[in-house]
Design a protein around this motif. Sequence first.
Motif, PDB file in Angstrom:
ATOM      1  N   SER A 192      -4.870   1.273  -1.392  1.00 36.17           N
ATOM      2  CA  SER A 192      -4.069   2.639  -1.579  1.00 36.17           C
ATOM      3  C   SER A 192      -4.772   3.601  -2.763  1.00 36.17           C
ATOM      4  O   SER A 192      -4.120   4.866  -2.976  1.00 36.17           O
ATOM      5  CB  SER A 192      -2.829   2.245  -2.334  1.00 36.17           C
ATOM      6  OG  SER A 192      -3.102   1.649  -3.448  1.00 36.17           O
ATOM      7  N   ASN A 193      -6.038   3.097  -3.031  1.00 33.28           N
ATOM      8  CA  ASN A 193      -6.882   3.834  -3.863  1.00 33.28           C
ATOM      9  C   ASN A 193      -6.167   4.310  -5.120  1.00 33.28           C
ATOM     10  O   ASN A 193      -6.165   5.389  -5.912  1.00 33.28           O
ATOM     11  CB  ASN A 193      -7.342   5.249  -3.337  1.00 33.28           C
ATOM     12  CG  ASN A 193      -8.202   5.851  -4.050  1.00 33.28           C
ATOM     13  OD1 ASN A 193      -9.092   5.219  -5.069  1.00 33.28           O
ATOM     14  ND2 ASN A 193      -8.640   7.144  -4.038  1.00 33.28           N
ATOM     15  N   ARG A 194      -5.411   3.243  -5.942  1.00 37.79           N
ATOM     16  CA  ARG A 194      -4.740   3.228  -6.948  1.00 37.79           C
ATOM     17  C   ARG A 194      -5.299   2.385  -8.178  1.00 37.79           C
ATOM     18  O   ARG A 194      -5.761   1.374  -7.630  1.00 37.79           O
ATOM     19  CB  ARG A 194      -3.008   2.753  -6.744  1.00 37.79           C
ATOM     20  CG  ARG A 194      -2.459   3.830  -6.001  1.00 37.79           C
ATOM     21  CD  ARG A 194      -2.169   5.264  -6.603  1.00 37.79           C
ATOM     22  NE  ARG A 194      -1.440   6.124  -5.867  1.00 37.79           N
ATOM     23  CZ  ARG A 194      -1.888   7.052  -5.056  1.00 37.79           C
ATOM     24  NH1 ARG A 194      -3.455   7.128  -5.004  1.00 37.79           N
ATOM     25  NH2 ARG A 194      -1.218   7.829  -4.346  1.00 37.79           N
ATOM     26  N   GLN A 243       0.909   3.949  -2.873  1.00 39.46           N
ATOM     27  CA  GLN A 243       0.633   5.410  -2.477  1.00 39.46           C
ATOM     28  C   GLN A 243       1.723   6.467  -2.884  1.00 39.46           C
ATOM     29  O   GLN A 243       1.706   7.658  -3.357  1.00 39.46           O
ATOM     30  CB  GLN A 243       0.364   5.614  -1.027  1.00 39.46           C
ATOM     31  CG  GLN A 243      -0.886   4.920  -1.009  1.00 39.46           C
ATOM     32  CD  GLN A 243      -1.410   4.787   0.662  1.00 39.46           C
ATOM     33  OE1 GLN A 243      -0.440   4.991   1.517  1.00 39.46           O
ATOM     34  NE2 GLN A 243      -2.623   5.123   1.011  1.00 39.46           N
ATOM     35  N   VAL A 245       0.952  -1.104   0.060  1.00 36.95           N
ATOM     36  CA  VAL A 245      -0.019  -0.054   0.117  1.00 36.95           C
ATOM     37  C   VAL A 245       0.869   1.234   0.012  1.00 36.95           C
ATOM     38  O   VAL A 245       0.627   2.038  -0.694  1.00 36.95           O
ATOM     39  CB  VAL A 245      -1.139  -0.120   1.226  1.00 36.95           C
ATOM     40  CG1 VAL A 245      -1.535   1.320   1.417  1.00 36.95           C
ATOM     41  CG2 VAL A 245      -2.008  -1.310   0.986  1.00 36.95           C
TER      42      VAL A 245
END
Length: 257
Positions: free
Chosen positions: A165-167, A132, A128
């Motif tokens: 990680s919002n990726r 990020q 993560v």
Amino acid sequence: MAQVLLALRCGRLVAHLLLGMLLVGAVGLARGRIRPEPLTQWWNQRLFAIFDLRIRIHGQPVDAGHLTVSNHVSWLDICLIASCERTRFVSKSEVRHWPIVGSLATAAGTFYLKRGRGGSRPLITQLVPYLQGGGSLTLFPEGTTTTGESVLPFHSRLFAAAIESNRPVQPVAIRYGLAADGRNIAPYVGEDVLFDNIVELLRNPGLEADVFYLPAIPAGALERDGLAAATRTVIEKALLAPASAKPQVALGRRLAA
């Protein structure tokens, strides 16, 4: 003449592996002051010059941090993606202890997965922050190699790293051509012996490979099982479709469009 050319290619490969081990030492001495991704990309691009692998790249990697997810046909896949983008990989923990290969993988920044119950969560906590921070991470979620004629179901556990990680997840489809005599020599499956596979590839220079960088999927759009299934579907469709007439980039020996 064929045996002489094979011997020359083998000699170049041995020299390139020795160079790789020197780079392993340099990365170790640097103690984190050298990012391994550029060196890994440079080394793999020159590896394919030895095999005379003809690579066509369709599309392009996402610029920011992302999870690259690909089908898995051969050990070549790792070198292929590493030559196309600056990325790190996830591998089973046993690889760390393999002669030469383990040293190269560790120096390249590989993240290791301990198989078995509970092994994925400690790894995800490492992945993560790397994602990020803008890193590219490559995963082969089939968990094994195939002949390239089909795509196995994807294991979904490590897709959680992209979600947390919002990726985005970028699907990549890899397709190899046939040797001049019509044989499918690229796959490394089952009980195949690595040495034999390498020699076979060196005996048959000029093998073609297509790498399709497909549109990224936002990580927040689906939960991990749905994200894994959607990624697999996109890759499978790309492998069944004909290659576009003109690739955006060509590595190795350039192919006519």
